[in-house]
Scaffold this motif. Sequence first.
Motif, short mmCIF file in Angstrom:
data_model
loop_
_atom_site.label_atom_id
_atom_site.label_comp_id
_atom_site.label_asym_id
_atom_site.label_seq_id
_atom_site.Cartn_x
_atom_site.Cartn_y
_atom_site.Cartn_z
N ALA A 159 0.82 -1.21 0.00
CA ALA A 159 0.00 0.00 0.00
C ALA A 159 0.86 1.26 0.00
O ALA A 159 0.54 2.25 -0.67
CB ALA A 159 -0.94 -0.01 1.20
N HIS A 185 2.05 1.82 -3.56
CA HIS A 185 1.00 2.31 -4.45
C HIS A 185 0.62 3.76 -4.14
O HIS A 185 0.32 4.54 -5.05
CB HIS A 185 -0.23 1.41 -4.37
CG HIS A 185 -0.04 0.10 -5.04
ND1 HIS A 185 -0.28 -1.12 -4.42
CD2 HIS A 185 0.40 -0.22 -6.29
CE1 HIS A 185 -0.02 -2.10 -5.26
NE2 HIS A 185 0.41 -1.59 -6.39
N ARG A 186 0.65 4.11 -2.86
CA ARG A 186 0.33 5.50 -2.49
C ARG A 186 1.34 6.49 -3.03
O ARG A 186 1.04 7.69 -3.14
CB ARG A 186 0.23 5.63 -0.96
CG ARG A 186 -1.06 5.05 -0.38
CD ARG A 186 -1.26 5.52 1.06
NE ARG A 186 -0.22 5.02 1.95
CZ ARG A 186 -0.31 3.89 2.66
NH1 ARG A 186 -1.41 3.15 2.58
NH2 ARG A 186 0.67 3.51 3.45
N TYR A 213 -2.66 7.63 -7.55
CA TYR A 213 -3.30 6.81 -6.53
C TYR A 213 -4.45 7.53 -5.84
O TYR A 213 -4.33 8.67 -5.40
CB TYR A 213 -2.31 6.38 -5.47
CG TYR A 213 -2.97 5.69 -4.29
CD1 TYR A 213 -3.31 4.34 -4.36
CD2 TYR A 213 -3.30 6.40 -3.13
CE1 TYR A 213 -3.94 3.70 -3.30
CE2 TYR A 213 -3.93 5.77 -2.06
CZ TYR A 213 -4.26 4.43 -2.16
OH TYR A 213 -4.90 3.82 -1.13
N GLU A 264 -7.75 5.95 -3.10
CA GLU A 264 -8.39 4.78 -2.51
C GLU A 264 -9.72 4.52 -3.21
O GLU A 264 -10.50 5.44 -3.41
CB GLU A 264 -8.61 5.06 -1.02
CG GLU A 264 -9.15 3.90 -0.22
CD GLU A 264 -9.28 4.27 1.25
OE1 GLU A 264 -8.34 4.00 2.03
OE2 GLU A 264 -10.32 4.85 1.62
N TYR A 267 3.19 -3.47 -8.71
CA TYR A 267 4.03 -3.82 -7.57
C TYR A 267 5.13 -4.81 -7.96
O TYR A 267 6.29 -4.66 -7.55
CB TYR A 267 3.18 -4.41 -6.45
CG TYR A 267 3.95 -4.62 -5.16
CD1 TYR A 267 4.44 -3.53 -4.44
CD2 TYR A 267 4.19 -5.89 -4.67
CE1 TYR A 267 5.14 -3.71 -3.26
CE2 TYR A 267 4.88 -6.08 -3.48
CZ TYR A 267 5.36 -4.99 -2.78
OH TYR A 267 6.07 -5.17 -1.62
N THR A 282 -3.00 -4.39 -1.36
CA THR A 282 -3.41 -2.99 -1.17
C THR A 282 -4.93 -2.88 -1.12
O THR A 282 -5.49 -2.14 -0.30
CB THR A 282 -2.85 -2.12 -2.31
OG1 THR A 282 -1.42 -2.02 -2.18
CG2 THR A 282 -3.43 -0.70 -2.27
N GLU A 328 -7.03 -1.55 2.19
CA GLU A 328 -8.02 -0.48 2.14
C GLU A 328 -9.37 -0.97 2.69
O GLU A 328 -10.04 -0.27 3.44
CB GLU A 328 -8.21 0.00 0.70
CG GLU A 328 -7.03 0.73 0.12
CD GLU A 328 -7.24 1.10 -1.35
OE1 GLU A 328 -6.33 1.72 -1.93
OE2 GLU A 328 -8.32 0.77 -1.90
#
Length: 403
Positions: free
Chosen positions: A32, A35-36, A41, A43, A82, A211, A215
């Motif tokens: 996560a 990815h952030r 990105y 959510e 990823y 990820t 979330e």
Amino acid sequence: MKDGFYMAAVPKAAVGADARAFLSVAAGERAAAYHRSFPAYTETPLCELDKLAGILGLTGLYVKDESCRFGLNAFKVLGGSYSIGRWLAKQLGISEAELTYDKLTLPQTKKQLGKLTFVTATDGNHGRGVAWTARELGSHAVVYMPKGSAKERLENIRAEGADATITDLSYDQAVRHALRKGEENGWIVVQDTAWEGYEEIPRLIMQGYLTMAMEAVTQLGEAVPTHVFLQAGVGSLAAAIAAFLTDFYGDQKPVITVVEPNGADCIYQTAKADDGQLHFVTGDLNTIMAGLACGEPSTIAWDVIRECCDYAVSCPDWVAAEGMRVLGNAAGADPKIISGESGAVTTGLVVAVMTRPDLKWLKDELKLDEHARILCFSTEGDTDRKNYRCIVWDGHYPAIKIV
């Protein structure tokens, strides 16, 4: 079994097995964080379908809507991005803590890596995610698609700068073709299934999917699900989410059910056989659920599934179509969800089981009642808009009536 619905209990792993260790909450936190770091990105929403839950006689129904993931209309980019990022970090000799979008796009980083080409086989969503990531990070992608793939999905991949073609091969044959091309040309194979000798990238792809789970549990807060339904192609998504939830919830772990189409139910067939062997589904794998049309389970995914999942269900295509229509036509004040064939099958199964007297046997086996709080993942939006409209607007694949 009744009217195209089949269920098998997933045989448990041997005592002391720990196939899921690499899919822990800590691994989800690291994925996560990576990815952030991407500018794109955001959510994705967890939709609470209160009105639908009431209609179905449930305490709660939650659907994670992946149609807006990185603007690519599907969750698959989480794994592709990823795995590529971690592979690049290894080449650069940097730690996972240093692995960020900014680091990977520095001019000196690109100079150090040189020109790279990533290759994969896909029905559409995974390949688009690989193509998008390659373009974002200054590399190139080559994508092979199985016969029957939607032209819209092909063009979406090409729009990300990749060389993409629809082959005359099945999905599993296309995977082997991508592997051969990678070996011949020195390309890096980024495939979301594993086989003997090819496990590192698939493991990283599965970690990327965490990820989405990270979330979801944050969004759920204290609303702990009693049941989770996860769709499966080769099984990587189902395994990843199931392992994460097993680690996160511990003694409160929900009942986890894997859902597949009748035409490509390799996880169900493997669970049903319960002989320690993987069981393949061959032939054309006829199903409207293109993202789930996989006949060969991932070896590492199955090891995790048998440790963390409880049931495997095989169902007819109309179940996915029913889910698409229900999610796209919200009840009361519930949020509307545009969900594709592979994305909607889990919700479709829940609706069918809770509303059809002929499926009471399945409802009873799964222990679904007024106390159930259910979590599903809509893994894609309308990635094939023509087919979406045929189903939702024109009523293709209607539910089989109860006799």
